[in-house]
Design a protein around this motif. Structure first.
Motif, PDB file in Angstrom:
ATOM      1  N   LYS A  13     -35.453  -0.880  61.219  1.00 16.42           N
ATOM      2  CA  LYS A  13     -35.538  -0.687  59.772  1.00 16.42           C
ATOM      3  C   LYS A  13     -35.502  -2.033  59.056  1.00 16.42           C
ATOM      4  O   LYS A  13     -36.197  -2.231  58.052  1.00 16.42           O
ATOM      5  N   GLN A  14     -34.725  -2.979  59.597  1.00 14.78           N
ATOM      6  CA  GLN A  14     -34.661  -4.311  58.993  1.00 14.78           C
ATOM      7  C   GLN A  14     -36.013  -5.012  59.069  1.00 14.78           C
ATOM      8  O   GLN A  14     -36.418  -5.714  58.133  1.00 14.78           O
ATOM      9  N   MET A  15     -36.734  -4.821  60.184  1.00 18.53           N
ATOM     10  CA  MET A  15     -38.047  -5.443  60.314  1.00 18.53           C
ATOM     11  C   MET A  15     -39.032  -4.844  59.317  1.00 18.53           C
ATOM     12  O   MET A  15     -39.845  -5.559  58.716  1.00 18.53           O
ATOM     13  N   LEU A  16     -38.955  -3.536  59.123  1.00 19.20           N
ATOM     14  CA  LEU A  16     -39.821  -2.896  58.131  1.00 19.20           C
ATOM     15  C   LEU A  16     -39.518  -3.430  56.733  1.00 19.20           C
ATOM     16  O   LEU A  16     -40.433  -3.702  55.942  1.00 19.20           O
ATOM     17  N   GLN A  17     -38.243  -3.585  56.429  1.00 18.98           N
ATOM     18  CA  GLN A  17     -37.863  -4.120  55.119  1.00 18.98           C
ATOM     19  C   GLN A  17     -38.381  -5.540  54.938  1.00 18.98           C
ATOM     20  O   GLN A  17     -38.793  -5.926  53.834  1.00 18.98           O
ATOM     21  N   CYS A  18     -38.395  -6.299  56.034  1.00 16.21           N
ATOM     22  CA  CYS A  18     -38.923  -7.667  55.976  1.00 16.21           C
ATOM     23  C   CYS A  18     -40.431  -7.651  55.719  1.00 16.21           C
ATOM     24  O   CYS A  18     -40.946  -8.443  54.926  1.00 16.21           O
ATOM     25  N   LEU A  19     -41.140  -6.727  56.381  1.00 21.79           N
ATOM     26  CA  LEU A  19     -42.589  -6.622  56.190  1.00 21.79           C
ATOM     27  C   LEU A  19     -42.938  -6.171  54.774  1.00 21.79           C
ATOM     28  O   LEU A  19     -43.991  -6.527  54.238  1.00 21.79           O
ATOM     29  N   TRP A  20     -42.054  -5.396  54.175  1.00 23.99           N
ATOM     30  CA  TRP A  20     -42.307  -4.861  52.837  1.00 23.99           C
ATOM     31  C   TRP A  20     -41.674  -5.712  51.733  1.00 23.99           C
ATOM     32  O   TRP A  20     -41.660  -5.316  50.571  1.00 23.99           O
ATOM     33  N   LYS A  21     -41.179  -6.873  52.092  1.00 27.00           N
ATOM     34  CA  LYS A  21     -40.431  -7.689  51.135  1.00 27.00           C
ATOM     35  C   LYS A  21     -41.246  -7.999  49.887  1.00 27.00           C
ATOM     36  O   LYS A  21     -40.748  -7.907  48.754  1.00 27.00           O
ATOM     37  N   ASP A  22     -42.517  -8.366  50.068  1.00 26.00           N
ATOM     38  CA  ASP A  22     -43.358  -8.734  48.920  1.00 26.00           C
ATOM     39  C   ASP A  22     -43.689  -7.537  48.035  1.00 26.00           C
ATOM     40  O   ASP A  22     -44.111  -7.713  46.884  1.00 26.00           O
ATOM     41  N   MET A  23     -43.511  -6.339  48.545  1.00 25.86           N
ATOM     42  CA  MET A  23     -43.812  -5.140  47.757  1.00 25.86           C
ATOM     43  C   MET A  23     -42.674  -4.801  46.796  1.00 25.86           C
ATOM     44  O   MET A  23     -42.851  -3.990  45.883  1.00 25.86           O
ATOM     45  N   LYS A  24     -41.507  -5.426  47.031  1.00 30.07           N
ATOM     46  CA  LYS A  24     -40.341  -5.238  46.159  1.00 30.07           C
ATOM     47  C   LYS A  24     -40.030  -3.754  45.942  1.00 30.07           C
ATOM     48  O   LYS A  24     -39.963  -3.259  44.816  1.00 30.07           O
ATOM     49  N   LEU A  25     -39.861  -3.058  47.058  1.00 33.77           N
ATOM     50  CA  LEU A  25     -39.576  -1.628  47.008  1.00 33.77           C
ATOM     51  C   LEU A  25     -38.089  -1.382  46.789  1.00 33.77           C
ATOM     52  O   LEU A  25     -37.240  -2.147  47.252  1.00 33.77           O
ATOM     53  N   SER A  26     -37.798  -0.314  46.111  1.00 37.66           N
ATOM     54  CA  SER A  26     -36.405   0.097  45.962  1.00 37.66           C
ATOM     55  C   SER A  26     -35.962   0.806  47.240  1.00 37.66           C
ATOM     56  O   SER A  26     -36.789   1.153  48.099  1.00 37.66           O
ATOM     57  N   GLY A  27     -34.665   1.029  47.376  1.00 36.25           N
ATOM     58  CA  GLY A  27     -34.165   1.723  48.556  1.00 36.25           C
ATOM     59  C   GLY A  27     -34.763   3.109  48.707  1.00 36.25           C
ATOM     60  O   GLY A  27     -35.104   3.547  49.813  1.00 36.25           O
ATOM     61  N   GLU A  28     -34.923   3.805  47.600  1.00 37.66           N
ATOM     62  CA  GLU A  28     -35.504   5.150  47.633  1.00 37.66           C
ATOM     63  C   GLU A  28     -36.967   5.102  48.050  1.00 37.66           C
ATOM     64  O   GLU A  28     -37.440   5.956  48.809  1.00 37.66           O
ATOM     65  N   GLU A  29     -37.692   4.100  47.577  1.00 39.44           N
ATOM     66  CA  GLU A  29     -39.113   3.970  47.937  1.00 39.44           C
ATOM     67  C   GLU A  29     -39.273   3.627  49.421  1.00 39.44           C
ATOM     68  O   GLU A  29     -40.216   4.088  50.076  1.00 39.44           O
ATOM     69  N   GLU A  30     -38.361   2.836  49.950  1.00 36.46           N
ATOM     70  CA  GLU A  30     -38.408   2.519  51.380  1.00 36.46           C
ATOM     71  C   GLU A  30     -38.209   3.777  52.219  1.00 36.46           C
ATOM     72  O   GLU A  30     -38.914   4.001  53.208  1.00 36.46           O
ATOM     73  N   VAL A  31     -37.254   4.599  51.810  1.00 42.13           N
ATOM     74  CA  VAL A  31     -37.001   5.853  52.521  1.00 42.13           C
ATOM     75  C   VAL A  31     -38.228   6.756  52.465  1.00 42.13           C
ATOM     76  O   VAL A  31     -38.627   7.364  53.470  1.00 42.13           O
ATOM     77  N   MET A  32     -38.858   6.835  51.300  1.00 37.90           N
ATOM     78  CA  MET A  32     -40.045   7.678  51.144  1.00 37.90           C
ATOM     79  C   MET A  32     -41.195   7.176  52.006  1.00 37.90           C
ATOM     80  O   MET A  32     -41.928   7.966  52.610  1.00 37.90           O
ATOM     81  N   LEU A  33     -41.356   5.859  52.086  1.00 38.96           N
ATOM     82  CA  LEU A  33     -42.446   5.287  52.873  1.00 38.96           C
ATOM     83  C   LEU A  33     -42.232   5.542  54.366  1.00 38.96           C
ATOM     84  O   LEU A  33     -43.181   5.861  55.097  1.00 38.96           O
ATOM     85  N   ILE A  34     -40.988   5.427  54.819  1.00 42.90           N
ATOM     86  CA  ILE A  34     -40.681   5.724  56.223  1.00 42.90           C
ATOM     87  C   ILE A  34     -40.947   7.199  56.521  1.00 42.90           C
ATOM     88  O   ILE A  34     -41.495   7.548  57.575  1.00 42.90           O
ATOM     89  N   CYS A  35     -40.599   8.061  55.577  1.00 44.38           N
ATOM     90  CA  CYS A  35     -40.862   9.495  55.750  1.00 44.38           C
ATOM     91  C   CYS A  35     -42.359   9.768  55.843  1.00 44.38           C
ATOM     92  O   CYS A  35     -42.798  10.615  56.632  1.00 44.38           O
ATOM     93  N   LEU A  36     -43.153   9.047  55.059  1.00 41.77           N
ATOM     94  CA  LEU A  36     -44.608   9.218  55.105  1.00 41.77           C
ATOM     95  C   LEU A  36     -45.174   8.755  56.445  1.00 41.77           C
ATOM     96  O   LEU A  36     -46.077   9.392  57.003  1.00 41.77           O
ATOM     97  N   LEU A  37     -44.651   7.647  56.961  1.00 44.01           N
ATOM     98  CA  LEU A  37     -45.110   7.154  58.266  1.00 44.01           C
ATOM     99  C   LEU A  37     -44.860   8.202  59.353  1.00 44.01           C
ATOM    100  O   LEU A  37     -45.694   8.402  60.243  1.00 44.01           O
ATOM    101  N   GLN A  38     -43.718   8.870  59.270  1.00 50.61           N
ATOM    102  CA  GLN A  38     -43.404   9.912  60.244  1.00 50.61           C
ATOM    103  C   GLN A  38     -44.197  11.187  59.970  1.00 50.61           C
ATOM    104  O   GLN A  38     -44.620  11.880  60.899  1.00 50.61           O
ATOM    105  N   LYS A  39     -44.419  11.486  58.695  1.00 49.71           N
ATOM    106  CA  LYS A  39     -45.166  12.684  58.321  1.00 49.71           C
ATOM    107  C   LYS A  39     -46.590  12.636  58.853  1.00 49.71           C
ATOM    108  O   LYS A  39     -47.139  13.651  59.306  1.00 49.71           O
ATOM    109  N   PHE A  40     -47.199  11.454  58.839  1.00 49.99           N
ATOM    110  CA  PHE A  40     -48.576  11.300  59.310  1.00 49.99           C
ATOM    111  C   PHE A  40     -48.644  10.925  60.789  1.00 49.99           C
ATOM    112  O   PHE A  40     -49.674  10.448  61.269  1.00 49.99           O
ATOM    113  N   ASP A  41     -47.538  11.143  61.505  1.00 51.90           N
ATOM    114  CA  ASP A  41     -47.484  10.957  62.962  1.00 51.90           C
ATOM    115  C   ASP A  41     -47.854   9.542  63.391  1.00 51.90           C
ATOM    116  O   ASP A  41     -48.500   9.336  64.424  1.00 51.90           O
ATOM    117  N   LEU A  42     -47.440   8.564  62.596  1.00 56.03           N
ATOM    118  CA  LEU A  42     -47.676   7.166  62.958  1.00 56.03           C
ATOM    119  C   LEU A  42     -46.505   6.591  63.747  1.00 56.03           C
ATOM    120  O   LEU A  42     -46.669   5.620  64.489  1.00 56.03           O
TER     121      LEU A  42
END
Length: 276
Positions: A13-42
């Motif tokens: 999760k820390q690596m994902l947060q590092c990759l998304w650093k420039d996107m300046k996502l909130s904690g809730e947005e990070e959770v939603m994005l991880i859920c989407l990655l799992q939802k689309f079977d990635l």
């Protein structure tokens, strides 16, 4: 950490947060994005190890596996077949080649049926738990001369066939459902003879996948060895009572009346080709 990412497809999760650093996502947005990655079977969240400490497991940050990043080769082999073991194996024969992303997506989808697993580039060795029973699963993608095959196998025992077929049917249905996303892919399903596998027969017989959706009308014989086999090994919906009833009727029709104790035997006697 670099090796985990480059060969094992593991991303924390820390690596994902590092990759998304420039996107300046909130904690809730990070959770939603991880859920989407799992939802689309990635990707899928890695299950904890079987021997993990239950007192510290909650403090360990989650890690995720992206099968597309896997480059590791197989480091584990299936357990040897013991005298009391049975191997149920179903093969999806894909004409020409396996579409890009199909096996990786299947790897993610199967995670909901699995408790513990080991992954490599073209394979999964896992344990599925049903009640108090544990079943060893092996799913592999193997290239052939003019096709590629997805092999799905479950190692179990005769007394646990019903539960083992329950897991197998779930995986078969998930694979068929996934293949519908590639309507141009031509494939056929085969059921590998468990009797041949147990005997170590070279090129074991493969029954048509149609046997998965029907019950036998009589005795089932392996065309490779001419041995009678338990219909429950290739027919998921055959109960022991149905098996014994059909076997008795078939034997009576061919002029051989089995003794009561023979009908109840778990391992059925062999018959020569002349009997049929």
């Amino acid at each position: 950490m670099v090796e985990d990412f480059s060969t094992r497809g593991i991303v924390s999760k820390q690596m994902l947060q590092c990759l998304w650093k420039d996107m300046k996502l909130s904690g809730e947005e990070e959770v939603m994005l991880i859920c989407l990655l799992q939802k689309f079977d990635l990707c899928f969240e890695m299950p904890q190890c079987e021997d993990a400490d239950p007192y510290t497991i909650q403090s360990v940050p989650p890690v995720y596996r992206f099968p597309w990043l896997l480059t590791a080769i197989a480091t584990c082999m299936p357990r040897e077949i013991q005298p009391d073991d049975v191997v149920l194996m179903v093969v999806f024969q894909l004409q020409n080649y396996c579409p890009v992303g199909l096996f990786e997506t299947l790897s993610v989808k199967l995670n909901k049926f699995i408790k513990y697993r080991k992954d490599w580039q073209y394979g999964i060795q896992a344990v599925s738990v049903v009640g108090k029973n544990k079943f060893e699963l092996l799913v592999q993608l193997e290239p052939k001369e003019r096709s590629e095959e997805i092999l799905i196998s479950v190692q179990t025992q005769n007394k646990k066939l019903k539960e083992a077929w329950g897991i197998m049917v779930l995986i078969i249905n998930a694979t068929k459902e996934l293949l519908q996303q590639w309507p141009g892919v031509l494939y056929c399903v085969r059921v590998v003879c468990p009797h041949c596998l147990k005997l170590g027969v070279d090129k074991p017989h493969r029954f048509s996948g149609a046997v998965l959706d029907k019950t036998p009308g009589g005795i089932v014989v392996c065309p490779k060895t001419w041995d009678e086999i338990d219909p429950r090994l290739i027919h998921p919906h055959t109960t022991p009572a149905q098996w014994q009833q059909r076997r008795k009727r078939a034997l009576e029709e061919c002029g051989k009346s089995p003794a009561p104790e023979e009908i109840m035997m778990e391992k059925q006697p062999r018959y020569s080709a002349k009997t049929w």
